[in-house]
Design an enzyme around this catalytic site. Structure first.
Site, PDB file in Angstrom:
ATOM      1  N   CYS A 119       0.831  -1.202   0.000  1.00 32.63           N
ATOM      2  CA  CYS A 119       0.000   0.000   0.000  1.00 32.63           C
ATOM      3  C   CYS A 119       0.865   1.252   0.000  1.00 32.63           C
ATOM      4  CB  CYS A 119      -0.922  -0.014   1.218  1.00 32.63           C
ATOM      5  SG  CYS A 119      -2.229   1.239   1.165  1.00 32.63           S
ATOM      6  N   CYS A 120       1.909   1.260   0.838  1.00 31.97           N
ATOM      7  CA  CYS A 120       2.839   2.395   0.860  1.00 31.97           C
ATOM      8  C   CYS A 120       3.523   2.571  -0.498  1.00 31.97           C
ATOM      9  CB  CYS A 120       3.894   2.192   1.940  1.00 31.97           C
ATOM     10  SG  CYS A 120       3.322   2.381   3.642  1.00 31.97           S
ATOM     11  N   CYS A 203      -0.830   8.590   6.931  1.00 27.62           N
ATOM     12  CA  CYS A 203      -2.210   8.317   6.531  1.00 27.62           C
ATOM     13  C   CYS A 203      -3.080   8.095   7.768  1.00 27.62           C
ATOM     14  CB  CYS A 203      -2.254   7.084   5.633  1.00 27.62           C
ATOM     15  SG  CYS A 203      -1.485   7.322   4.016  1.00 27.62           S
ATOM     16  N   CYS A 206      -3.293   4.599   9.460  1.00 29.09           N
ATOM     17  CA  CYS A 206      -1.999   4.022   9.831  1.00 29.09           C
ATOM     18  C   CYS A 206      -1.227   4.868  10.836  1.00 29.09           C
ATOM     19  CB  CYS A 206      -1.143   3.812   8.584  1.00 29.09           C
ATOM     20  SG  CYS A 206      -1.854   2.650   7.400  1.00 29.09           S
ATOM     21  N   CYS A 231       8.112   3.574   5.569  1.00 33.09           N
ATOM     22  CA  CYS A 231       7.153   3.358   4.489  1.00 33.09           C
ATOM     23  C   CYS A 231       7.835   3.078   3.157  1.00 33.09           C
ATOM     24  CB  CYS A 231       6.229   4.567   4.354  1.00 33.09           C
ATOM     25  SG  CYS A 231       7.098   6.095   3.978  1.00 33.09           S
TER      26      CYS A 231
END
Length: 241
Positions: A119-120, A203, A206, A231
């Site tokens: 996702c990062c 985010c 997170c 990240c």
């Protein structure tokens, strides 16, 4: 792009004493091909203020992952108006995000470290790489006291992850307390998440506020056991052990 040797960088660092010294050197040597990466934390508020005082035409960019807090958008708007600056906003590839969510789920990052790094990678790393490919240097808010991964960083360093461009870390020797003090003393527009105990801002799903006695970056991906979490913006996960 002008390439610097490590010997040249070492000599440059030996002559830099303050954050303003580092920023002034970057403007004088990299001109309009250097830009500040902002996640709108306390460090970003400080560096933005310093940059505008030195160069009203300085460049700024940010990564809009699609999962940011409203407070982050609010301070982006306030900073834009106060300093009359334009943030170059980088977005992830829509098709990549859609494919990831379809196959892994909307909150995939909670399920495994592999998913979180994916996702990062899609939401942050790839958009960063895209803009850095157009620059000779970028300015960050890294500080030595943030975590062990950053304790060896220098005020100016060669960013081997991004083609050998320069990474400028003006506040590398500052403490968290110094950073907050500058924000308050100069009455800067700042992210209201700071008032809620957020010492690192990323985010929304997170990132959380830290608890008393916790590390400054303990609020990032708090469900993972690794205490040196990144990240991928400042650490190449593909080469990490």
């Amino acid at each position: 792009m002008v390439k610097f040797t490590q010997e040249e960088i070492d000599k440059i660092n030996s002559n830099l004493k303050t954050p303003e010294d580092a920023l002034r050197w970057a403007f004088d040597n990299l001109h309009d091909r250097v830009a500040k990466a902002s996640s709108f934390g306390a460090e970003d508020a400080v560096i933005t203020d310093m940059m505008i005082k030195l160069n009203p035409k300085a460049r700024f960019f940010t990564l809009d992952t699609g999962r940011l807090n409203q407070e982050t958008y609010d301070v982006m708007d306030r900073a834009s108006k106060k300093y009359n600056i334009h943030f170059e906003v980088m977005f992830p590839d829509t098709e990549e995000v859609q494919q990831m969510v379809r196959t892994k789920g909307i909150n995939l990052f909670y399920e495994s470290v592999e998913n979180r790094k994916l996702c990062c990678e899609i939401r942050k790393v790839k958009p960063l790489n895209k803009i850095l490919s157009t620059l000779d240097g970028w300015i960050t808010g890294l500080r030595h006291d943030q975590n062990e991964n950053r304790q060896k960083a220098s005020m100016v360093e060669i960013d081997k992850m991004h083609g050998g461009i320069l990474k400028i870390n003006p506040l590398i020797d500052w403490t968290w307390e110094q950073t907050l003090s500058y924000v308050k003393e100069h009455k800067l527009p700042y992210n209201k998440l700071l008032d809620m105990g957020y010492t690192s801002i990323g985010c929304e799903p997170c990132t959380r506020a830290i608890k008393p006695g916790e590390d400054l970056r303990a609020g990032r991906w708090w469900w993972e056991s690794d205490t040196h979490k990144e990240c991928g913006l400042h650490m190449d996960h593909s080469k990490a052990t």
